[in-house]
Scaffold this motif. Structure first.
Motif: not given
Length: 332
Positions: A190-210
């Protein structure tokens, strides 16, 4: 010989075609007739003056951290290379935007059948990608990686290498929505626009993070990257594209949340552990020649168009690798 350099720091327009003496290889060095020179953001920084004022021959500095070409001459003590051999080389002191360049033999390796245009984009980018993932990032099989500046030279290489090293998921961020083309084409889940990426990453990882973040951007992006780390996650810093004010991390925050910040600088590695650069360069050239990871053709531009190439890099309007052609389109 023809080269492209600058006599004063400034915008892309300070780059000009110049004539300078062909260099001679010293002990332990190789003279390369350049076919292609890779373009990197560090060369934009060099030209802008972030590494100091020009102090080369005639008052000019010649950028260029990586080249491919043919060995033209050998300095004393060099036995592992041969005149006429096609090679790729890393140039930590710059000098690649020229018809001939001198490189320490430690940083010169045969292209091994890889197209010369592709090989020109390997010597700086791929050792950096291997270094941030393995040496600084300590990537382990099954981990999730987040790569900022995902479609740039290092980002694109790191995405493909991370797969070969066993990463389970590879996510990326880009500066604008115009670069969020189908992620799979670039090796991302997945690719996300950098602005506001944190919320998108949390959603993509079910809250676990990277588990690992590769960050050449800095500033707010670096701070937000800490917030998306899974337990024992690492942020590896290897650039400052955003040119933000100096950033600090709270050691208590790192301690209490099991977070790590690490750094990687290829120039420092070249000074203190040159064999590591040569090793990663050999690994990358061999892997790309075998097709794993798959090589991606760079954008090939005549060397005379270097001003426009720098203008596009500085504006963030590039994707993947760009190389300057010195020997004409028939090479590689």
């Amino acid at each position: 010989m023809r080269a492209y350099g600058f006599k004063s720091n400034g915008g892309p327009e300070v780059l000009e075609e110049i004539q300078v003496p062909t260099p001679r290889p010293g002990p332990g060095q190789v003279l390369i007739e350049v076919a292609y020179a890779g373009v990197n953001f560090a060369e934009v920084q060099h030209r802008r003056g972030e590494f100091g004022e020009p102090d080369g021959p005639g008052g000019y500095d010649v950028p260029g951290l990586e080249v491919s070409g043919t060995v033209a001459a050998l300095g004393t003590g060099v036995t592992e290379r041969a005149v006429g051999e096609q090679v790729a080389a890393y140039l930590p002191a710059f000098g690649g935007y020229a018809e001939f360049a001198v490189a320490d033999a430690d940083f010169v390796r045969p292209v091994g059948g890889l197209p010369m245009a592709v090989a020109a984009g390997v010597p700086c980018v791929y050792p950096t990608a291997y270094g941030v993932l393995t040496d600084a990032g300590r990537l382990r099989e099954g981990e999730t990686v987040l790569i900022h500046a995902a479609v740039g030279g290092v980002g694109s290489a790191a995405a493909r290498i991370a797969r070969t090293l066993g990463a389970s998921r590879v996510l990326g961020t880009v500066g604008s929505a115009t670069k969020t083309q189908p992620a799979a084409e670039l090796g991302y889940d997945a690719l996300f626009v950098r602005e506001g990426f944190a919320d998108a990453v949390r959603e993509a990882t079910a809250g676990r993070g990277v588990d690992l973040v590769l960050d050449p951007v800095g500033g707010p992006v670096r701070r937000a990257s800490l917030e998306v780390l899974a337990p024992f996650g690492r942020v590896v810093v290897y650039g400052d594209l955003g040119r933000d004010a100096d950033w600090t991390a709270d050691v208590w925050d790192l301690w209490k949340n099991n977070r790590t910040v690490a750094g990687y600088n290829i120039g420092d590695v070249a000074r203190r552990s040159p064999a590591a650069i040569g090793r990663y360069l050999s690994t990358a050239l061999s892997a790309l020649a075998s097709g794993e990871p798959a090589s991606v053709p760079p954008a090939v531009v005549p060397a005379a168009d270097v001003v426009e190439v720098h203008r596009r890099h500085e504006a963030g309007r590039t994707q993947g690798k760009t190389v300057l052609a010195f020997a004409g389109p028939q090479v590689g």
